[in-house]
Design a protein around this motif. Structure first.
Motif, mmCIF file in Angstrom:
data_model
loop_
_atom_site.group_PDB
_atom_site.id
_atom_site.type_symbol
_atom_site.label_atom_id
_atom_site.label_comp_id
_atom_site.label_asym_id
_atom_site.label_seq_id
_atom_site.Cartn_x
_atom_site.Cartn_y
_atom_site.Cartn_z
ATOM 1 N N SER A 280 0.835 -1.204 0.000
ATOM 2 C CA SER A 280 0.000 0.000 0.000
ATOM 3 C C SER A 280 0.871 1.256 0.000
ATOM 4 O O SER A 280 0.596 2.220 -0.714
ATOM 5 N N TYR A 281 1.943 1.243 0.797
ATOM 6 C CA TYR A 281 2.861 2.389 0.842
ATOM 7 C C TYR A 281 3.506 2.587 -0.533
ATOM 8 O O TYR A 281 3.588 3.707 -1.036
ATOM 9 N N GLY A 282 3.952 1.461 -1.126
ATOM 10 C CA GLY A 282 4.597 1.540 -2.434
ATOM 11 C C GLY A 282 3.661 2.074 -3.504
ATOM 12 O O GLY A 282 4.030 2.922 -4.315
ATOM 13 N N VAL A 283 2.428 1.592 -3.507
ATOM 14 C CA VAL A 283 1.447 2.043 -4.496
ATOM 15 C C VAL A 283 1.145 3.528 -4.290
ATOM 16 O O VAL A 283 1.073 4.312 -5.247
ATOM 17 N N GLU A 284 0.998 3.945 -3.041
ATOM 18 C CA GLU A 284 0.685 5.350 -2.750
ATOM 19 C C GLU A 284 1.809 6.257 -3.239
ATOM 20 O O GLU A 284 1.579 7.311 -3.820
ATOM 21 N N LYS A 285 3.050 5.820 -2.987
ATOM 22 C CA LYS A 285 4.202 6.621 -3.423
ATOM 23 C C LYS A 285 4.269 6.654 -4.952
ATOM 24 O O LYS A 285 4.549 7.686 -5.549
#
Lengths: 503, 169
Positions: A280-285
């Protein structure tokens, strides 16, 4: 019984004074224990299982649901305030959460963690209520090649956590994967890289690694700079201690994305909240307008992983309740509790024991509300910990880290590892080698290897198995696109930086 | 209309050279470590009756480590930009870091012989009084109270068995 009817009856059962009391007890106990490093949801539930088992089945399971949510939120508190990840899923919250705390924004970070957890937890439970049979069927299509492809996709997101040097990011990832191979090989039973130490037969302890690399290393960096009393700025006004309207607006897409992604990842047995929060963090970034700000203290960097972490709870209940397959160590303990109560999880559970299952699902809604009611007012209290002068705070951080690490297996060797990883983490920080890929790879490594080897056995050592199955192929393509994405963004950045018009 | 090359990071060239040399060192170290691990991994058995053996995965990873280390070396030797930031420690800073780290190491060594509480009290007292030079009664009391409180919490309500050593706590 249809879902709405079942839920209505479940709510009626869960909203009794007794069951409400046990929900609040569970959430409070879970939060308090979850704050302590080394004691995440599985340990907390295991500790309280002897108490819960004496309660009626519905009340006992309701209390354990409260503990699960509370422990997840507790883990994020120390991640944000002190850079100490309480459990593996809290690691990624350290990245932007702690950076926000150093900028004097610990309160908004804690607040958005609570609000995001509430929204995402609710989404997860709604998904559990209405989608359980459909999703359970989808989960059955995931075999070793699909799991390998999913874990590969998750690992490639480390590219997005690598900062300036992608090569160093990959080196960090490989080191994490290698550390995960230490111990007994589960297939052949041979010990690997133990160098004769019996303590390493079970592998490197995750808590020693993560707390060493994050918390101890951070202490050493601040000691070097002689941070003194003023490391953290803590606002005095209450409105600055809670998320503002702008913070809520900025986080809305992160919470939405984390809720959905976390839920679907949670459905997959073994995937877990760590994968959910990192992805989720990777996708958001990846999709942010300002990806370069991630890591410096942006609220989306807290909202997305916290949402995914909590939404995963609802998703992980689906394989447990529908198929009798525990998706994580916590749900494995819950499975044990269900069996102790004489219930048999599986396709017939909803039909034969609806009077237990629906109150448990209903209590998860209530647990989410209880989490928000209990923890949001406590945000200023938690944030005030940072008013302690740093030269008193960091010995406390070291001592809590040591005792938290020791408490996992009660062996001093783990503390030696903590000290060693603390120095490694400091050296990595000084040499600009990112730590997040190492920690993520360490968690995913055993799953990647196990599923790779199983796939190779299934396919008689042919790699075609990964490309002939549609789900696996799609996930591997996503992984390839993620790997290539920095080349595109770097090309754009290079063109912008290198060229200047002279007129 | 003309174009002028500005530079990728805007840092002075000598700083870039320092970063480059450090990265070459890191690359060499990583490649060497990878070779060592590769040798160990191949000794475990790459294949086992035609299927991946216990050394399969570690060998692949070690090989990847060697390659990545060499890539880092070659890319820096070829004059590629050293990305990221290097923040060198000062001598006094490094002394403080090593001092605190050695204190933590020593307290870990003492945990089993003298017990958790005494070892942690010694750690926090030395840090507060000697490293941070906060020499007040309040500082001393706080430095003692903290580990005692932590011991009580973990060994009491949480029932974690901590080393007690010579003194019994």
């Amino acid at each position: 019984m249809d879902a709405l009817q079942g839920l209505g009856q479940g709510l009626a059962e869960a909203l009794t004074l007794t069951n409400l009391f046990w929900v609040f007890v569970g959430v409070a106990a879970g939060t308090l224990v979850g704050v302590l490093p080394g004691l995440g949801p599985p340990s907390t539930i295991a500790i309280l299982l002897p108490l819960a088992i004496h309660l009626p089945p519905a009340a006992g399971l309701i209390m354990m649901s409260g503990i699960y949510y509370g422990a997840k939120y507790g883990g994020s508190t120390t991640s944000i305030l002190l850079n100490i990840p309480g459990e593996s899923a809290s690691v990624v919250t350290c990245i932007d959460g702690y950076a926000m705390a150093k900028k004097g924004r610990a309160g908004p970070a804690l607040g958005i963690a609570a609000i995001g957890s509430f929204v995402a937890g609710t989404v997860g439970v709604v998904g559990l209520t209405f989608l359980a049979p459909v999703i359970a069927d989808l989960a059955l299509h995931f075999g070793p090649p699909e799991y390998f492809a999913l874990m590969t996709f998750a690992l490639t997101t480390v590219v997005l956590l690598s900062g300036e040097s992608i090569v160093k990011g990959f080196i960090s990832t490989i080191l994490g994967l290698l550390l995960a191979t230490v111990g007994l090989d589960i297939i052949s039973g041979r010990s690997r890289f133990t160098f004769g130490r019996i303590e390493l037969v079970d592998g490197v302890e995750f808590i020693a690694l993560s707390i060493g690399i994050y918390a101890i290393a951070e202490v050493l960096v601040n000691v070097e700079k002689q941070a003194g009393a003023d490391l953290f700025k803590v606002p005095r006004k209450l409105k600055e201690l809670l998320p503002s309207k702008q913070d809520l607006l900025d986080s809305r897409f992160a919470i939405a994305q984390g809720s959905i992604l976390g839920f679907f990842i949670g459905v997959l047995p073994g995937a877990g909240s760590t994968v959910a929060s990192f992805l989720s963090y990777g996708v958001e970034k990846r999709f942010s307008k300002h990806p370069e700000l991630f890591g410096t203290g942006v609220i989306e960097g807290v909202a997305a992983p916290e949402a995914a972490n909590n939404s995963e709870t609802g998703g992980s209940m689906i394989p447990l309740l529908s198929l009798g397959i525990p998706g994580s160590s916590t749900t494995a303990i819950l499975l044990g509790a269900l069996i102790l109560y004489g219930l048999r999880p599986g396709p017939l559970l909803f039909r034969e024991h609806a009077e237990v299952v629906w109150p448990v699902i209903a209590s998860m809604y209530i647990g989410n509300v209880a989490l928000l009611i209990l923890n949001l007012p406590l945000v200023p209290v938690f944030a005030s910990i940072l008013r302690v002068p740093y030269f008193f705070l960091y010995p406390g951080i070291i001592i809590v880290s040591i005792v938290g690490t020791y408490s996992v297996n009660q062996q001093i060797f783990d503390v030696w590892l903590l000290v060693l990883f603390g120095l490694l983490g400091y050296v990595m920080r000084k040499l600009d080698m990112p730590a997040a890929p190492l920690v993520l790879a360490f968690v995913l490594g055993p799953l990647v290897e196990k599923n790779l080897r199983r796939s190779m056995v299934l396919s008689d050592n042919s790699l075609e198995i990964f490309f002939s199955r549609p789900l696996s192929l799609v996930l591997l393509m996503l992984a390839a696109l993620t790997l290539m994405s920095p080349l595109f963004s770097r090309g754009r950045k290079l063109r912008k930086e290198v060229l200047e018009v002279d007129e | 209309m003309a174009y002028r090359i500005v530079g990728t990071a805007g840092r002075p060239d000598d700083w870039g050279d320092t970063l480059r040399r450090i990265d070459i060192g890191i690359g060499g170290l990583v490649a060497g470590f990878g070779l060592f691990l590769l040798r160990q991994a191949l000794g475990l058995g790459f294949l086992d009756r035609g299927s991946p053996g216990p050394g399969f995965w570690p060998a692949l990873l070690s090989g990847a480590l060697v390659v990545l280390g060499l890539v880092l070396v070659v890319s820096r030797l070829a004059g590629g930009p050293a990305g990221g930031d290097f923040d060198p420690p000062s001598r006094s800073g490094l002394r403080r870091v090593l001092g605190v780290w050695i204190l933590v190491l020593a307290s870990t060594l003492l945990m089993e012989p003298v017990g958790f509480t005494v070892a942690m009290v010694l750690l926090s007292v030395v840090i507060v009084l000697v490293v941070e030079r906060k020499r007040s009664v309040f500082a001393l009391v706080a430095a003692v109270a903290l580990p005692v409180g932590v011991y009580w919490l973990f060994s009491g309500p949480l029932q974690v068995s901590l080393p007690t050593g010579l003194f019994g706590y």
